[in-house]
Design a protein around this motif. Structure first.
Motif, PDB file in Angstrom:
ATOM      1  N   GLU A 223      -6.734   4.041  13.690  1.00  0.00           N
ATOM      2  CA  GLU A 223      -7.312   2.989  13.121  1.00  0.00           C
ATOM      3  C   GLU A 223      -6.507   1.884  12.780  1.00  0.00           C
ATOM      4  OE1 GLU A 223     -10.309   2.547   9.463  1.00  0.00           O
ATOM      5  OE2 GLU A 223     -10.006   4.729   9.959  1.00  0.00           O
ATOM      6  N   ALA A 224      -7.031   0.673  13.338  1.00  0.00           N
ATOM      7  CA  ALA A 224      -6.263  -0.546  12.978  1.00  0.00           C
ATOM      8  C   ALA A 224      -6.195  -0.963  11.561  1.00  0.00           C
ATOM      9  CB  ALA A 224      -6.915  -1.462  13.933  1.00  0.00           C
ATOM     10  N   ASP A 225      -7.420  -0.918  10.809  1.00  0.00           N
ATOM     11  CA  ASP A 225      -7.507  -1.419   9.582  1.00  0.00           C
ATOM     12  C   ASP A 225      -6.377  -1.280   8.555  1.00  0.00           C
ATOM     13  OD1 ASP A 225      -9.049  -3.152   7.672  1.00  0.00           O
ATOM     14  OD2 ASP A 225      -9.302  -1.457   6.487  1.00  0.00           O
ATOM     15  N   PRO A 226      -6.043   0.183   8.438  1.00  0.00           N
ATOM     16  CA  PRO A 226      -4.962   0.345   7.396  1.00  0.00           C
ATOM     17  C   PRO A 226      -3.552  -0.242   7.635  1.00  0.00           C
ATOM     18  CG  PRO A 226      -5.922   2.481   8.066  1.00  0.00           C
ATOM     19  CD  PRO A 226      -6.625   1.332   9.155  1.00  0.00           C
ATOM     20  N   TYR A 227      -3.324  -0.718   9.066  1.00  0.00           N
ATOM     21  CA  TYR A 227      -2.255  -1.162   9.297  1.00  0.00           C
ATOM     22  C   TYR A 227      -2.013  -2.722   9.826  1.00  0.00           C
ATOM     23  CZ  TYR A 227      -1.699   3.793   9.948  1.00  0.00           C
ATOM     24  OH  TYR A 227      -1.877   4.958   9.592  1.00  0.00           O
TER      25      TYR A 227
ATOM     26  N   PRO B 215       2.487   5.082  12.033  1.00  0.00           N
ATOM     27  CA  PRO B 215       3.351   4.095  12.623  1.00  0.00           C
ATOM     28  C   PRO B 215       4.380   3.941  11.401  1.00  0.00           C
ATOM     29  CG  PRO B 215       1.160   3.349  12.938  1.00  0.00           C
ATOM     30  CD  PRO B 215       0.930   4.466  11.946  1.00  0.00           C
ATOM     31  N   THR B 216       5.751   3.522  11.870  1.00  0.00           N
ATOM     32  CA  THR B 216       6.933   3.252  10.888  1.00  0.00           C
ATOM     33  C   THR B 216       6.392   2.363  10.104  1.00  0.00           C
ATOM     34  OG1 THR B 216       8.502   4.113  12.439  1.00  0.00           O
ATOM     35  CG2 THR B 216       9.222   2.879  10.887  1.00  0.00           C
ATOM     36  N   HIS B 217       6.597   2.163   8.970  1.00  0.00           N
ATOM     37  CA  HIS B 217       6.349   1.126   7.994  1.00  0.00           C
ATOM     38  C   HIS B 217       7.334   0.309   7.978  1.00  0.00           C
ATOM     39  CE1 HIS B 217       5.444  -0.889   4.267  1.00  0.00           C
ATOM     40  NE2 HIS B 217       4.380  -0.190   3.880  1.00  0.00           N
ATOM     41  N   PRO B 218       6.773  -1.376   8.309  1.00  0.00           N
ATOM     42  CA  PRO B 218       7.840  -2.229   8.134  1.00  0.00           C
ATOM     43  C   PRO B 218       8.833  -2.671   7.116  1.00  0.00           C
ATOM     44  CG  PRO B 218       5.421  -3.129   8.047  1.00  0.00           C
ATOM     45  CD  PRO B 218       5.403  -1.776   8.045  1.00  0.00           C
ATOM     46  N   VAL B 219       8.530  -2.030   5.935  1.00  0.00           N
ATOM     47  CA  VAL B 219       9.302  -2.309   4.907  1.00  0.00           C
ATOM     48  C   VAL B 219       9.766  -1.079   4.245  1.00  0.00           C
ATOM     49  CG1 VAL B 219       9.284  -3.358   2.474  1.00  0.00           C
ATOM     50  CG2 VAL B 219       8.072  -4.392   4.189  1.00  0.00           C
ATOM     51  N   TYR B 220       9.144   0.070   4.006  1.00  0.00           N
ATOM     52  CA  TYR B 220       9.632   1.108   3.288  1.00  0.00           C
ATOM     53  C   TYR B 220      10.053   2.043   4.159  1.00  0.00           C
ATOM     54  CZ  TYR B 220       6.702  -0.976  -0.413  1.00  0.00           C
ATOM     55  OH  TYR B 220       6.360  -1.952  -1.369  1.00  0.00           O
TER      56      TYR B 220
ATOM     57  N   SER C 206       7.871  -3.359 -13.497  1.00  0.00           N
ATOM     58  CA  SER C 206       8.009  -2.771 -12.453  1.00  0.00           C
ATOM     59  C   SER C 206       8.754  -1.177 -12.745  1.00  0.00           C
ATOM     60  CB  SER C 206       8.728  -3.304 -11.365  1.00  0.00           C
ATOM     61  OG  SER C 206      10.113  -3.378 -11.794  1.00  0.00           O
ATOM     62  N   ILE C 207       8.337  -0.318 -11.568  1.00  0.00           N
ATOM     63  CA  ILE C 207       8.725   0.817 -11.651  1.00  0.00           C
ATOM     64  C   ILE C 207       9.594   1.095 -10.213  1.00  0.00           C
ATOM     65  CG2 ILE C 207       8.079   3.433 -11.669  1.00  0.00           C
ATOM     66  CD1 ILE C 207       5.699   2.719 -13.099  1.00  0.00           C
ATOM     67  N   ARG C 208      10.867   1.833 -10.525  1.00  0.00           N
ATOM     68  CA  ARG C 208      11.394   2.224  -9.143  1.00  0.00           C
ATOM     69  C   ARG C 208      10.941   3.574  -8.733  1.00  0.00           C
ATOM     70  NH1 ARG C 208      15.372   0.680  -5.804  1.00  0.00           N
ATOM     71  NH2 ARG C 208      15.724  -1.204  -6.820  1.00  0.00           N
ATOM     72  N   CYS C 209      10.787   3.559  -7.577  1.00  0.00           N
ATOM     73  CA  CYS C 209      10.080   4.904  -7.015  1.00  0.00           C
ATOM     74  C   CYS C 209      10.650   5.250  -5.613  1.00  0.00           C
ATOM     75  CB  CYS C 209       8.679   4.701  -6.676  1.00  0.00           C
ATOM     76  SG  CYS C 209       7.564   4.111  -8.243  1.00  0.00           S
ATOM     77  N   ILE C 210      11.032   6.474  -5.486  1.00  0.00           N
ATOM     78  CA  ILE C 210      11.443   7.107  -4.030  1.00  0.00           C
ATOM     79  C   ILE C 210      10.324   7.424  -3.122  1.00  0.00           C
ATOM     80  CG2 ILE C 210      12.569   8.952  -2.904  1.00  0.00           C
ATOM     81  CD1 ILE C 210      14.235   9.028  -5.489  1.00  0.00           C
ATOM     82  N   ILE C 211      10.135   6.722  -2.007  1.00  0.00           N
ATOM     83  CA  ILE C 211       9.162   7.336  -1.176  1.00  0.00           C
ATOM     84  C   ILE C 211       9.419   8.400  -0.410  1.00  0.00           C
ATOM     85  CG2 ILE C 211       8.253   6.392   1.249  1.00  0.00           C
ATOM     86  CD1 ILE C 211       7.991   4.176  -0.930  1.00  0.00           C
ATOM     87  N   LYS C 212       8.205   9.427  -0.699  1.00  0.00           N
ATOM     88  CA  LYS C 212       8.317  10.733  -0.286  1.00  0.00           C
ATOM     89  C   LYS C 212       7.450  10.622   1.224  1.00  0.00           C
ATOM     90  CE  LYS C 212       4.522  13.026  -2.814  1.00  0.00           C
ATOM     91  NZ  LYS C 212       4.215  13.788  -3.519  1.00  0.00           N
ATOM     92  N   SER C 213       6.695  10.090   1.387  1.00  0.00           N
ATOM     93  CA  SER C 213       5.827   9.754   2.620  1.00  0.00           C
ATOM     94  C   SER C 213       4.875   8.498   2.675  1.00  0.00           C
ATOM     95  CB  SER C 213       4.681  11.067   2.695  1.00  0.00           C
ATOM     96  OG  SER C 213       3.949  11.170   1.638  1.00  0.00           O
ATOM     97  N   ILE C 214       4.508   8.294   3.800  1.00  0.00           N
ATOM     98  CA  ILE C 214       3.571   7.171   3.888  1.00  0.00           C
ATOM     99  C   ILE C 214       2.268   7.684   4.869  1.00  0.00           C
ATOM    100  CG2 ILE C 214       3.100   5.151   4.979  1.00  0.00           C
ATOM    101  CD1 ILE C 214       6.523   4.465   4.572  1.00  0.00           C
ATOM    102  N   LYS C 215       0.966   7.368   4.348  1.00  0.00           N
ATOM    103  CA  LYS C 215      -0.236   7.623   4.906  1.00  0.00           C
ATOM    104  C   LYS C 215      -0.967   6.568   4.992  1.00  0.00           C
ATOM    105  CE  LYS C 215      -0.122  12.329   3.255  1.00  0.00           C
ATOM    106  NZ  LYS C 215      -0.434  13.587   2.872  1.00  0.00           N
ATOM    107  N   LYS C 216      -1.576   6.384   6.165  1.00  0.00           N
ATOM    108  CA  LYS C 216      -2.403   5.403   6.492  1.00  0.00           C
ATOM    109  C   LYS C 216      -1.869   3.900   6.102  1.00  0.00           C
ATOM    110  CE  LYS C 216      -6.595   7.524   7.512  1.00  0.00           C
ATOM    111  NZ  LYS C 216      -7.884   7.602   7.910  1.00  0.00           N
ATOM    112  N   GLY C 217      -0.386   3.569   6.069  1.00  0.00           N
ATOM    113  CA  GLY C 217       0.283   2.481   5.512  1.00  0.00           C
ATOM    114  C   GLY C 217       0.410   2.579   3.847  1.00  0.00           C
ATOM    115  N   ILE C 218      -0.130   3.489   3.404  1.00  0.00           N
ATOM    116  CA  ILE C 218       0.147   3.455   1.834  1.00  0.00           C
ATOM    117  C   ILE C 218       1.217   4.293   1.433  1.00  0.00           C
ATOM    118  CG2 ILE C 218      -0.811   3.856  -0.428  1.00  0.00           C
ATOM    119  CD1 ILE C 218      -2.500   1.492   0.896  1.00  0.00           C
ATOM    120  N   PRO C 219       2.334   3.935   0.873  1.00  0.00           N
ATOM    121  CA  PRO C 219       3.523   4.753   0.294  1.00  0.00           C
ATOM    122  C   PRO C 219       2.949   5.831  -0.774  1.00  0.00           C
ATOM    123  CG  PRO C 219       3.679   2.774  -0.424  1.00  0.00           C
ATOM    124  CD  PRO C 219       2.501   2.475   0.179  1.00  0.00           C
TER     125      PRO C 219
END
Length: 152
Positions: free
Chosen positions: A49-53, A81-86, A135-148
């Motif tokens: 699906e294109a919208d989440p990305y 898809p590989t996230h462009p930032v995270y 702000s809060i510092r967080c560790i990315i554990k996964s990314i689903k539909k473009g959302i960390p």
């Protein structure tokens, strides 16, 4: 240990693999959603699906690295898809929105770099004294539909 090969002599796709796909084009299907048509190295086509990305700036004709998240019982391959930032396993700052910006008392609302809103459960362990930080510092554990998704 060698990778299993498919009929084309290319590595067989497995969950967890990162693979370069070729972006063929976009198409609108019967559900009125726009999808990217991606082609794997063995020229098999896959849809995402294109919208989440939409923030990823994906274009027809480019290579797009995706992780194979799941292969379901019918053989359908779920791609992220590989996230462009995270990057998974790395830590990042996420902006904490004011508590009056959501209607649930037991949640905080964080915002990612693209303005996606992410709810996290309130906990005294997060901010034991005083007001929460900006702000809060967080560790990315996964990314689903473009959302960390992350750990705090």
């Amino acid at each position: 240990m060698s990778l299993a090969l498919n009929a084309y002599g290319l590595p067989k796709l497995r969950e967890g693999m990162n693979v370069d796909f070729f972006v063929r084009n976009q198409i609108v299907l019967q559900d009125n959603k726009t999808y990217f048509i991606l082609e794997d190295p063995s020229e098999t086509k896959h849809f995402i699906e294109a919208d989440p990305y939409h923030h990823y700036q994906i274009q027809s004709g480019q290579k797009l690295r995706c992780q194979i998240v799941k292969i379901n019982c019918t053989g359908r391959i779920i791609l992220e898809p590989t996230h462009p930032v995270y990057k998974i396993g790395e830590s990042y700052e996420f902006r904490l929105l004011p508590s009056d910006s959501i209607d649930q008392e037991n949640c905080y609302l964080l915002e990612d770099v693209f303005g996606n809103l992410i709810k996290i459960t309130k906990s005294d362990k997060l901010f034991p004294i005083g007001n929460p930080p900006i702000s809060i510092r967080c560790i990315i554990k996964s990314i689903k539909k473009g959302i960390p998704e992350f750990e705090i």
